[in-house]
Design an enzyme around this catalytic site. Structure first.
Site, PDB file in Angstrom:
ATOM      1  N   HIS A 131      -5.211 -11.854   2.701  1.00  0.00           N
ATOM      2  CA  HIS A 131      -4.343 -12.296   3.709  1.00  0.00           C
ATOM      3  C   HIS A 131      -2.762 -11.987   2.917  1.00  0.00           C
ATOM      4  CE1 HIS A 131      -1.133 -15.315   5.385  1.00  0.00           C
ATOM      5  NE2 HIS A 131      -1.167 -14.195   6.317  1.00  0.00           N
ATOM      6  N   SER A 132      -1.812 -11.211   3.357  1.00  0.00           N
ATOM      7  CA  SER A 132      -0.432 -10.962   2.814  1.00  0.00           C
ATOM      8  C   SER A 132      -0.737 -10.580   1.333  1.00  0.00           C
ATOM      9  CB  SER A 132       0.162 -12.535   2.755  1.00  0.00           C
ATOM     10  OG  SER A 132       1.518 -12.295   2.610  1.00  0.00           O
ATOM     11  N   MET A 133      -0.231 -11.253   0.482  1.00  0.00           N
ATOM     12  CA  MET A 133      -0.173 -10.891  -1.055  1.00  0.00           C
ATOM     13  C   MET A 133      -1.495 -10.636  -1.637  1.00  0.00           C
ATOM     14  SD  MET A 133       2.842  -9.990  -1.803  1.00  0.00           S
ATOM     15  CE  MET A 133       3.043  -9.671  -3.493  1.00  0.00           C
TER      16      MET A 133
END
Length: 304
Positions: A131-133
Site C-alpha cells: 500500500h502506498s510507499m
C-alpha cells in the site's frame, strides 16, 4: 464473534538486533489463528507492506476475506497473510528509512519461506501487496545486489506513487525514486515479475492516479495499471486509506489470488501468461463468468 490475533514471527537474533524497530506478523483469527500457533505452515504466503505511517494491522481486511473464501472451499487451498510492522514511519516525509525498510523486507521474505520448510508443497516465493510507499519498497527489492528475483511471484500495489514522490522533500526520497525507476526501465527486458498497480481514482487526494502508473514499455508486458473505479464489480473510487479496506476491491483481489493457484504445486502459478490473463480477467475486462484458461472466442448462434 471470532478473536482476531496476529502472531509475531520470531526473527533471527542478528536480524532483530539490526532492525530493532521493525517486526513481522502472521495474520489470523478464530480456529485458523489457534492452529497456526504451531509451525510449520502449509498455505500460500502473501506479504503485506504498509505505506507512510501505515499499520501492519491493515492486512486484516484482505486477510479476513481470503480466510472466508478458504473456508468456503473447505481449505482445499488457503493463503497465509504476513504483514510488516515498519513502526508507522513517515517515509513520505523523510526518505532516509526507505533503503532500511527494503533490506528488512528482503530478510522477511527469506524468514517466511523457512516457515514452510519440510512441507510437501513448500513455496519458493511470496506474493506481495504494497500500500502506498509499501509498493515502492517492494519494487526496490529488485535493486538490492543479492536479491533473487524469483523470490517474488506477484506484486500488487495499491495507491502507490510509482512515477515520482508526492512531495520530494529530501534527497533520500528523490535518489530512492531515481534508483528504483532507472533500474526497472533499464532492466525491463529481464524483469519477469507480474505487477499490478491499482489507483484510488478521484477520491484519493494524496496520490493522484497519474503517479500510480507503472512504466509501460513496448517490451515490458508483465505490468498492468488500473484505477479502482474502472475495476469490474468494484466500480468505486477510494481515498488513499480506504483502498486497503474497500470490500469490493479486496473481494476482486482475493478472487484473483484463488484463480492464480496451480493445482499441481498448490502455490501461485509460475506461468507469467496465466498470471497476466487472470489479473486482466478480474481487474480489466468484465467477468460475467468464472475465469477460463482457454475461453471459447467464437460462439455458435443457432436458430437465427
Amino acid at each position: 464473534m471470532e478473536v482476531l490475533e496476529s502472531k509475531k514471527i520470531e526473527l533471527p537474533k542478528k536480524l532483530a538486533k539490526r532492525y530493532p524497530a521493525y517486526e513481522l506478523y502472521l495474520y489470523g483469527e478464530g480456529s485458523y489463528a489457534e492452529e497456526h500457533k504451531i509451525l510449520p505452515l502449509t498455505g500460500i504466503p502473501v506479504l503485506f507492506l504498509p505505506g507512510n505511517a501505515g499499520s501492519y494491522k491493515q492486512v486484516r481486511s484482505i486477510g479476513s476475506i481470503a480466510l472466508r473464501k478458504a473456508e468456503d472451499i473447505d481449505f482445499k487451498y488457503h493463503f497465509d497473510f504476513f504483514s510488516v510492522n515498519f513502526n508507522e514511519e513517515l517515509v513520505a516525509l523523510y526518505g532516509g528509512s526507505l533503503q532500511k525498510q527494503t533490506k528488512f523486507v528482503h530478510e522477511c521474505i527469506k524468514t517466511i519461506l523457512k516457515l514452510y520448510k519440510g512441507q510437501e508443497f513448500a513455496p519458493k516465493s511470496v506474493a506481495i501487496i504494497g500500500h502506498s510507499m509499501g509498493g515502492l519498497v517492494a519494487r526496490a527489492l529488485l535493486t538490492l545486489k543479492n536479491f533473487k528475483h524469483d523470490l517474488i511471484n506477484l506484486l500488487i500495489t495499491q495507491a502507490t506513487p510509482h512515477v515520482a514522490p508526492v512531495m520530494p522533500l529530501d534527497r533520500f526520497i528523490t535518489d530512492f525514486y531515481t534508483t528504483v525507476n532507472n533500474y526497472w526501465i533499464l532492466n525491463a527486458r529481464h524483469i519477469n515479475l507480474t505487477t499490478l498497480s491499482v489507483a484510488g481514482g478521484f477520491r484519493d487526494y494524496q496520490v493522484r492516479s497519474g503517479l500510480t502508473f507503472l512504466p509501460k514499455l513496448s517490451h515490458h508486458t508483465s505490468a498492468l495499471s488500473v484505477v479502482s473505479s474502472a475495476v469490474p464489480k468494484t466500480w468505486v473510487s477510494t481515498d488513499h486509506l480506504s483502498i486497503v479496506w474497500c470490500k469490493q476491491l479486496q473481494l476482486t483481489t482475493v478472487r484473483a489470488f484463488f484463480d492464480l493457484i496451480d493445482a499441481d504445486t498448490k502455490q501461485i502459478t509460475q506461468n507469467s501468461k496465466k498470471k497476466l490473463s487472470v489479473l486482466y480477467h478480474h481487474f480489466i475486462r468484465h467477468p460475467s463468468k468464472h475465469f477460463e484458461e482457454n475461453p471459447a472466442i467464437i460462439s455458435d448462434l443457432t436458430g437465427i
